[in-house]
Write a protein that holds these residues in place. Structure first.
Motif: not given
Lengths: 319, 231
Positions: A186-187, A189-190, A193-194, A196-204
């Protein structure tokens, strides 16, 4: 041969080719889908996987059913080794160019492929083997029953084809399950797609990039292990370019970065390849290079009619 | 000590000097509005706090610790959430998957989904749909739901009413007001009535710097202090 036999021949051969094409291309499409990097070194990683698995088989494998167990060990080891090399490439080299236009990454990976191929040529020659021709010793580790054939409705099916189809299906299912049934998928795929948004949700996202590059490279390595036993491919230095070209055809026809597109395109290209091989062998003209030419004609046709590929987005690009 | 302190931040896009020394602070429990015309640096201020556009000069402190030099995911891990302009939902992921992604690793995902659907019942009915197929209002609700389940102490909200029908803006305002009950917020908004409605204090940004600030209490949208917003 009966019509039913011909259908069986073409169908099984097409699915076996499709399985190999899917395995060659899946890593390439994963890496492009997330990182936006067209990895020209992918074929070289496949070639390294073939040699690594071959080396393990030649050194340790026995004969009979035991060789199948060793094949699994050798294939997974090749995947892990090549995956590790891919991770190192991403961290040490490719990461530095993410903010540059894609042409820089293409040139870099092209440079890497030249270095890997030349190093492989030197090492293979050093050990007294012919880099340009198939590594017979590795081919010879294949148990004899894998090369056996049996008749179905008048057609001929080889155990090797079924073996390749089995691994193709298992690999596609495993990658699909990873992407769609795990938190990390899931991480991924996110992030594709984006980022920056993934990083802002705490994803490295950087770590995800490395993991995906390693996974893509590992798939190339495992594909190499499977090709090592197939006399139509086998371990040799030119295997790098021989696998890179169809992998690119499949990825572009399916739609750059699309998992579903890659699988569907692999089936289309594999079936067309098998059909054309049959036609050129039996019906039209006996000339062995023409089926490959047909595969590249599919690429040209798709690029003209639908440049984004079957399942690709109208515009693709990196991050 | 303020929860968020932005001190003399300068940020650039290439050679373009966008933030020319922004200074502001947000106290714990407050809702602060950042208002200003288009292109004055409001979104860049939020991006600088998140380190998506790292400041070249100045400091951003969260709970007393500098965020400058940290990666964006580390800023998020500290409890800073973002509801961005244009929603930026993951279009090819389902509504449920979008929400799942925002749930911190050690939180119960199912429990978080339940909270999100309780707050936004409409989302519960379309949990299996790809987020890219939702209307603008539904996407904004999804973006706010991500902020809700993210366990954030501070939410940076960028233009929540942009492009939405007036009726939907009312829903969004209500949702943000609910969220503000236990989350500190810095809200960028061009819709002045909405900004004054939900915020305790405001800052006015112009040409990359803060030109006015104050409490929203007793202040109306036709206050002369906001004239520059329509200039």
């Amino acid at each position: 041969m009966s019509a039913a036999g011909t259908v069986v021949d073409v169908l099984v051969s097409g699915l076996a080719k499709a399985s190999l094409y899917a395995m060659m291309a899946l890593g390439l499409t994963l890496i492009f889908g997330l990182l936006g990097v067209l990895n020209f070194a992918h074929g070289s990683l496949t070639m390294l996987g073939a040699y690594a698995a071959g080396l393990l088989m030649v050194t340790f494998a026995g004969s009979g059913f035991g060789a199948l167990v060793w094949f699994l060990v050798a294939g997974l080891t090749a995947g892990v080794l090549v995956g590790g090399l891919g991770a190192a490439m991403e961290v040490a080299l490719i990461r530095k160019l993410y903010d540059r236009p894609p042409i820089y990454q293409i040139l870099l990976t092209f440079g890497i492929t030249l270095v890997i191929d030349e190093l492989a040529r030197i090492v293979v020659l050093f050990y007294g083997m012919q880099p340009q021709t198939d590594w017979q010793a590795a081919l010879g580790t294949k148990p004899s029953f894998i090369a056996d054939t049996f008749a179905v409705l008048g057609g001929t099916v080889s155990h090797l084809e079924l073996f390749e189809i089995l691994w193709g299906v298992l690999t596609v299912v495993a990658v699909w399950a990873f992407l769609n049934r795990t938190r990390y998928g899931l991480v991924v795929r996110a992030g594709s797609e984006d980022d920056e948004m993934a990083a802002a949700l705490g994803i490295d996202v950087r770590r995800v990039f490395t993991v995906v590059f390693a996974l893509g490279a590992g798939l190339a390595g495992f594909a190499g292990a499977l090709l090592m036993w197939d006399p139509a491919w086998a371990a040799s230095v030119p295997l790098a370019s021989e696998t890179l070209l169809p992998a690119f055809v499949v990825v572009i026809v399916g739609g750059l970065g699309s998992f579903r597109g890659t699988v569907v395109a692999a089936v289309i290209v594999g079936m067309v390849d098998a059909l054309m091989t049959y036609l050129f062998d039996h019906a039209i003209i006996t000339f062995s290079g023409l089926p490959e030419l047909t595969v590249f004609l599919i690429l040209v046709g798709v690029l003209v009619v639908r440049p984004q590929g079957i399942f690709g987005l109208a515009e693709v690009g990196g991050h | 000590m303020s929860l968020l302190e932005v001190e003399d931040v300068h940020a650039y896009y290439g050679e373009s000097h966008v933030l020319e020394g922004v200074t502001l602070d947000v106290e714990r429990g407050e809702v602060v509005a950042l208002v200003g015309r288009n292109g004055v640096g409001k979104t860049t201020t939020l991006r600088s706090i998140l380190q998506l556009t790292p400041p070249r000069d100045g400091d951003v402190r969260y709970d007393g610790e500098s965020l400058v030099g940290h990666e964006t995911h580390e800023v998020a891990d500290r409890g800073v959430g973002w509801i961005p302009e244009d929603r930026r939902v993951f279009a090819h992921l389902t509504v449920a998957e979008n929400i799942r992604l925002a749930v911190p690793a050690d939180d119960d995902v199912e429990d978080a989904l339940e909270r999100a659907y309780e707050a936004f019942p409409d989302l519960g009915e379309i949990g299996g749909r790809d987020a890219g197929t939702l209307s603008g209002g539904q996407q904004q609700m999804l973006a706010i739901a991500r902020g809700l389940v993210g366990d954030n102490d501070l939410l940076l909200v960028d233009e929540p009413s942009e492009g939405l029908a007036p009726l939907i803006v009312e829903d969004v305002t209500e949702a943000l007001a609910d969220l503000a009950e236990d989350t500190t917020m810095l809200v960028v908004e061009q819709n002045l009535p909405l900004a004054l409605d939900i915020a305790d204090r405001f800052y006015v940004l112009d040409h990359g710097t803060v030109v006015d600030e104050g409490s929203t209490e007793g202040v109306s949208t036709d206050d002369e202090r906001f004239e520059r917003l329509s200039a």
